[in-house]
Design a protein around this motif. Structure first.
Motif, PDB file in Angstrom:
ATOM      1  N   SER A 208       0.814  -1.220   0.000  1.00  0.00           N
ATOM      2  CA  SER A 208       0.000   0.000   0.000  1.00  0.00           C
ATOM      3  C   SER A 208       0.846   1.267   0.000  1.00  0.00           C
ATOM      4  CB  SER A 208      -0.947  -0.002   1.199  1.00  0.00           C
ATOM      5  OG  SER A 208      -1.908  -1.027   1.079  1.00  0.00           O
TER       6      SER A 208
ATOM      7  N   GLY B 251      -2.271   8.006  -0.114  1.00  0.00           N
ATOM      8  CA  GLY B 251      -3.540   7.636  -0.740  1.00  0.00           C
ATOM      9  C   GLY B 251      -4.611   7.205   0.248  1.00  0.00           C
TER      10      GLY B 251
ATOM     11  N   TRP C  98       0.900   3.569  -3.194  1.00  0.00           N
ATOM     12  CA  TRP C  98      -0.016   4.708  -3.089  1.00  0.00           C
ATOM     13  C   TRP C  98       0.264   5.560  -1.852  1.00  0.00           C
ATOM     14  CZ3 TRP C  98      -2.396  -0.330  -3.714  1.00  0.00           C
ATOM     15  CH2 TRP C  98      -2.650  -0.656  -5.047  1.00  0.00           C
TER      16      TRP C  98
ATOM     17  N   SER D 193      -6.179   9.217  -5.627  1.00  0.00           N
ATOM     18  CA  SER D 193      -5.617   7.889  -5.366  1.00  0.00           C
ATOM     19  C   SER D 193      -6.651   6.792  -5.592  1.00  0.00           C
ATOM     20  CB  SER D 193      -5.067   7.812  -3.939  1.00  0.00           C
ATOM     21  OG  SER D 193      -6.103   7.822  -2.979  1.00  0.00           O
TER      22      SER D 193
ATOM     23  N   ASP E  88      -6.397   6.093  -9.110  1.00  0.00           N
ATOM     24  CA  ASP E  88      -5.164   5.355  -9.412  1.00  0.00           C
ATOM     25  C   ASP E  88      -5.335   3.866  -9.100  1.00  0.00           C
ATOM     26  OD1 ASP E  88      -3.948   7.717 -10.170  1.00  0.00           O
ATOM     27  OD2 ASP E  88      -2.943   8.023  -8.237  1.00  0.00           O
ATOM     28  N   ILE E  89      -5.952   3.574  -7.973  1.00  0.00           N
ATOM     29  CA  ILE E  89      -6.192   2.178  -7.594  1.00  0.00           C
ATOM     30  C   ILE E  89      -7.135   1.525  -8.597  1.00  0.00           C
ATOM     31  CG2 ILE E  89      -7.246   0.695  -5.836  1.00  0.00           C
ATOM     32  CD1 ILE E  89      -6.184   2.761  -3.759  1.00  0.00           C
TER      33      ILE E  89
ATOM     34  N   ILE F  11      -6.641   4.138   0.882  1.00  0.00           N
ATOM     35  CA  ILE F  11      -6.739   2.720   0.547  1.00  0.00           C
ATOM     36  C   ILE F  11      -7.910   2.054   1.257  1.00  0.00           C
ATOM     37  CG2 ILE F  11      -4.278   2.555   0.050  1.00  0.00           C
ATOM     38  CD1 ILE F  11      -3.992   1.128   2.786  1.00  0.00           C
TER      39      ILE F  11
END
Length: 320
Positions: free
Chosen positions: A212, A219, A216, A291, A294-295, A221
């Motif tokens: 993680s 980010g 990121w 983010s 992005d994920i 998560i």
């Protein structure tokens, strides 16, 4: 990977239609506090939530909060959809997938902030019996993740692909069972989080990466979310929950030892163990929408999402 989650959510939707649940069934108690239940996966970052409960922050904002534990985020989403819980822990991949499949759930607040670049409470580790010292050596091996739609799987698969590891068998094992599975050699590796990570490392597991924070940093998560239906029917309660969590996150930045004390009660750790826990946060109480996108892009590359959604649509913002 998605079919199990969809089946669980579909069953919850059936329960909603049968019972008519949608708002907060608990209402207010004798002290005028609104009772809400929060679904959690028991792990170290929940210390901020635990402190908000124990330190009276939720009460200050007019809420009486209790927690319900689950092994993974998917049953938590199902409990929110059925009206059994009002808020719940959800990882970004699960959040994106349930929205892509038509179940509207939104992030309301961070769990503890954004993922820290410098420290991470989870790691991809190798079993002490495996002889593995790098990610590429996971080729053809068996690796445990908490759920086959988790942020842990998405991140570990990305790092494995970059390292050239192939034919990995990913298996779902609850976090509390991972240390023993690693020690016994039933799995060659695992993506494991605190407080179970420390147990595994003490028994000889080798940390290979921190998916993680490696992928990121800064980010979002995971988050505490709620169904869109609940948010529309109870915006005032949602704002109180959000405001209380923001206050608790900001408190934690300069009072980490104090919030870690709650892990003694909620995770059954000794005082020494509680203080050794890593809280993987930068204590910024904002949700990082970029983010989430992005994920989602990584999920699309891995075939882990049926269709993409607008990241802004899965984040709740109070009106007014």
């Amino acid at each position: 990977m998605r079919k199990t989650a969809i089946a669980v959510i579909a069953a919850a939707m059936t329960a909603v239609l049968a019972t008519g649940c949608g708002g907060d069934p608990a209402g207010k108690d004798a002290d005028g506090l609104t009772s809400v239940k929060v679904g959690i996966v028991p792990f170290t970052p929940n210390a901020v939530l635990f402190h908000a409960i124990e330190g009276g922050i939720f009460e200050k904002h007019g809420l009486k909060v209790s927690t319900v534990s689950a092994a993974a985020p998917t049953p938590i989403v199902a409990a929110m959809v059925s009206g059994q819980q009002q808020f719940g822990f959800v990882t970004t991949p699960v959040l994106l997938n349930v929205n892509a499949e038509g179940t509207a759930v939104k992030c309301v607040t961070p769990v503890d902030g954004q993922i820290s670049k410098e420290r991470d409470a989870s790691a991809l580790v190798a079993s002490p019996k495996s002889g593995i010292t790098d990610i590429k050596a996971l080729t053809g091996r068996k690796v445990a993740v908490v759920q086959l739609s988790s942020i842990n799987l998405i991140g570990a698969k990305k790092l494995a692909e970059e390292a050239g590891a192939t034919n990995i068998e990913w298996v779902a094992i609850p976090f509390p069972q991972m240390p023993q599975a690693l020690a016994d050699g039933r799995v060659d590796g695992a993506v494991i989080t605190s407080p179970y990570l420390e147990t595994a490392l003490a028994a000889g597991a080798k940390a290979l990466a921190h998916p993680s924070s490696d992928l990121w940093p800064g980010g979002t998560i995971y988050c505490y979310g709620a169904t869109d239906r609940y948010l529309k029917e109870n915006p005032d309660v949602a704002k109180k929950f959000r405001d209380a969590m923001i206050e608790a996150i900001e408190f934690g930045k300069n009072n980490e030892a104090e919030i870690k004390k709650t892990l003694e009660k909620y995770l059954k750790l000794s005082p020494e163990e509680a203080q050794k826990q890593i809280l993987p946060t930068n204590y910024l109480p904002e949700l990082n929408v970029a983010s989430i996108g992005d994920i989602q892009n990584v999920m699309e590359q891995q075939g882990a999402i049926k269709k993409k959604v607008n990241p802004e649509d899965v984040v709740w913002t109070p009106q007014g």
